[in-house]
Motif scaffolding. Structure first.
Motif, PDB file in Angstrom:
ATOM      1  N   SER A 173       8.657  43.081 -46.645  1.00  0.00           N
ATOM      2  CA  SER A 173       8.573  44.128 -45.638  1.00  0.00           C
ATOM      3  C   SER A 173       7.240  44.850 -45.801  1.00  0.00           C
ATOM      4  N   THR A 196       6.470  38.346 -47.827  1.00  0.00           N
ATOM      5  CA  THR A 196       7.720  38.094 -47.120  1.00  0.00           C
ATOM      6  C   THR A 196       8.011  39.163 -46.073  1.00  0.00           C
ATOM      7  N   SER A 197       8.441  38.724 -44.894  1.00  0.00           N
ATOM      8  CA  SER A 197       8.836  39.638 -43.809  1.00  0.00           C
ATOM      9  C   SER A 197       7.821  40.754 -43.619  1.00  0.00           C
ATOM     10  N   GLN A 282      19.154  43.527 -38.996  1.00  0.00           N
ATOM     11  CA  GLN A 282      18.015  43.358 -39.904  1.00  0.00           C
ATOM     12  C   GLN A 282      18.428  42.721 -41.223  1.00  0.00           C
ATOM     13  N   ASN A 431       9.204  34.396 -42.994  1.00  0.00           N
ATOM     14  CA  ASN A 431       9.879  35.303 -42.064  1.00  0.00           C
ATOM     15  C   ASN A 431      11.179  34.671 -41.602  1.00  0.00           C
ATOM     16  N   ASP A 435      15.498  38.429 -38.187  1.00  0.00           N
ATOM     17  CA  ASP A 435      14.851  39.691 -38.558  1.00  0.00           C
ATOM     18  C   ASP A 435      13.941  40.200 -37.442  1.00  0.00           C
ATOM     19  N   TRP A 437      11.628  42.257 -37.573  1.00  0.00           N
ATOM     20  CA  TRP A 437      10.251  42.485 -38.026  1.00  0.00           C
ATOM     21  C   TRP A 437       9.358  41.255 -37.896  1.00  0.00           C
ATOM     22  N   HIS A 438       9.955  40.097 -37.681  1.00  0.00           N
ATOM     23  CA  HIS A 438       9.098  38.913 -37.549  1.00  0.00           C
ATOM     24  C   HIS A 438       8.219  39.012 -36.308  1.00  0.00           C
ATOM     25  N   HIS A 460      16.017  39.795 -42.795  1.00  0.00           N
ATOM     26  CA  HIS A 460      14.903  40.439 -43.481  1.00  0.00           C
ATOM     27  C   HIS A 460      14.861  40.076 -44.966  1.00  0.00           C
ATOM     28  N   CYS A 461      13.751  39.471 -45.388  1.00  0.00           N
ATOM     29  CA  CYS A 461      13.495  39.194 -46.813  1.00  0.00           C
ATOM     30  C   CYS A 461      14.520  38.262 -47.453  1.00  0.00           C
TER      31      CYS A 461
END
Length: 492
Positions: A173, A196-197, A282, A431, A435, A437-438, A460-461
């Motif tokens: 993150s 990661t992520s 997430q 990713n 998630d 956040w990707h 996520h992660c």
């Protein structure tokens, strides 16, 4: 994560999120799982807290003030001549559970690595200043944090005879972003990074987050996001009529009678309830139990199951059932839907304040570096009522940062780090497709030495957490590929 802390990440912190996240894990606006030491201690494994002296302001030679930064060491796998793994802390306390569990330790065992974890300034026990006043928070930034990492790496390497060892940075993150940027900005100090992520593109308005939430819900049940949208729209409409407030108070088990006096009050409540779905998406089907996380049993399938259960009533009623389930999961007696309370908590500058676990600090970073505001400005998402101005206004309310200053700061972040235009080598970007956040990360190979690993069906992660027997095959393969890359790079 936090790595998370896998962690990010990243929002304006509704009260439900404040209670649950600061206790057990990172939130979507911190980006990244809060480190909780309970699990590691209960298992009888205690890693001694160690302290490193850092400058308060790395960019002002006339300022000689220093402070103590917390870190942990695991030497169990180290073999003379082996590499050094550095786990980067994020927007929450560094959890020593990561010194006992996690995929990076599997890699360390195979490669004979020494493992270090450095807590991020202004989070956990790493307190550079006497309080969290806005004047003091000016020393909180990713650039200061990267220089902390560089100085830590230099001094520890000299003290332990590790100057000629190959250092590898890990993070998930926001710490994943730092891992990439550490390799980018200090290539002579860090040999490779696993980012990661990692959201590496900063933007003020981030409606794509909720677009991914829509798709992730739909991947389980195509009707699910439509039902959520109908419920959110219904609630938003009822908020316009004070005659409905008694029923809403009862339906969502609020701590006091609902009071909607401004658009901000309405937006805060709507975002708070949307956060139930955002957080579950997430971290869907993660394996965070080792770090003390609660609620891992609440998955997209569980929420969509409730939203599809006609016996509960209309979609609005099912939406309320989801809220009650989340409160029960986090042992909350009631839901505080008051923005006034949130404002009070977020402007408390004491290290003992209710938002000092990371909320006040992380939102400051979003207001001065990243943005990342998950607004409802896109038509392709399931929620209603918390547009960009609602988020931006909080920067002024909490820190006296104007919309113009926010926009300029975010532009400077992308200019400084390069956003998607990364020119480096030996950084891998894992990713997950679930998630949200990707959407701000690297999901396709940039070059052969800047590979992306896009893991279908994970959140996520996911690749950072300990393996389990029911992991998706593609997650297993992703972990293996990361190891092979590290092995290959370290042999070069």
């Amino acid at each position: 994560m936090a790595f998370r802390d896998c962690g990010f990440q990243l929002r304006t912190f509704a009260s439900l999120w404040l209670i649950s996240v600061f206790a057990v894990g990172e939130g979507r606006y911190k980006g990244f799982a809060r480190f909780n030491q309970v699990q590691a201690v209960e298992r009888g494994v205690v890693f001694e807290e160690q302290w490193f002296t850092q400058k308060l302001d790395h960019f002002n030679g006339a300022d000689s003030r220093v402070w103590k930064q917390r870190y942990f060491v695991n030497e169990a796998f180290y073999k003379p001549g082996g590499p050094v793994f550095l786990m980067i802390g994020g927007e929450g306390p560094a959890n020593q559970a990561w010194m006992e569990y996690g995929t990076w330790l599997i890699y360390a065992k195979k490669l004979g690595a020494l493992c270090l974890m450095l807590e991020h300034r202004f989070y956990g026990k790493s307190h550079p200043t006497v309080d969290l006043s806005t004047d003091n928070l000016r020393f909180l930034s990713s650039r200061q944090a990267l220089t902390d990492l560089a100085h830590f790496r230099t001094v520890i390497a000299e003290a332990r005879g590790l100057t000629n060892r190959k250092w590898v940075a890990f993070g998930g993150s926001y710490p994943g972003s730092l891992a990439a940027w550490f390799r980018l900005k200090y290539p002579h100090l860090v040999y490779a990074s696993v980012a990661t992520s990692a959201p590496i593109y900063a933007e003020v308005n981030f409606p794509e987050y909720l677009e991914v939430v829509w798709r992730s819900l739909a991947s389980v049940n195509p009707e699910c996001p439509l039902l959520v949208q109908k419920a959110s729209d219904t609630l938003a409409e009822r908020l316009k009529d004070p005659k409905t407030y008694d029923n809403i108070t009862k339906d969502f088990n609020l701590c006091s009678k609902l009071q909607i006096q401004t658009e901000t009050d309405s937006a805060y409540f709507l975002e708070e309830l949307a956060g139930n779905f955002m957080d579950v998406v997430q971290y869907n089907e993660d394996n965070r139990g080792f770090e003390g996380a609660i609620g891992s049993n609440i998955t997209i399938k569980v929420l969509c199951g409730l939203m599809s259960d006609t016996s509960l009533g209309e979609p609005y009623d099912r939406y309320a059932a989801v809220a009650r389930l989340m409160m029960e999961t986090y042992s909350m007696k009631c839901l505080d839907a008051s923005f006034k309370t949130y404002l009070r908590d977020m402007t408390n500058t004491s290290w003992e304040g209710p938002a000092a676990g990371g909320g006040r600090q992380w939102v400051y970073q979003t207001c001065t570096e990243f943005g990342f505001y998950q607004s409802t400005d896109s038509p392709n998402q399931p929620f209603t009522g918390f547009p960009l101005p609602y988020h931006v206004k909080q920067c002024a309310d909490f820190y006296n940062v104007s919309a113009e200053e926010l926009a300029e700061s975010v532009a400077q972040t992308n200019e400084y780090y390069g956003a998607y235009d990364i020119h480096s080598t030996r950084i891998v970007f894992p990713n997950g497709s679930i998630d949200p956040w990707h959407a701000l990360g690297i999901t396709k190979n940039i070059t052969r030495d800047l590979p992306a690993i896009f893991i279908k069906g994970t959140a996520h992660c996911a690749n950072m957490y300990p393996a389990r027997s029911d992991d998706l095959p593609q997650l297993v393969l992703a972990r293996d590929r990361i190891f092979l890359l590290l092995q290959q790079w370290l042999q070069q």
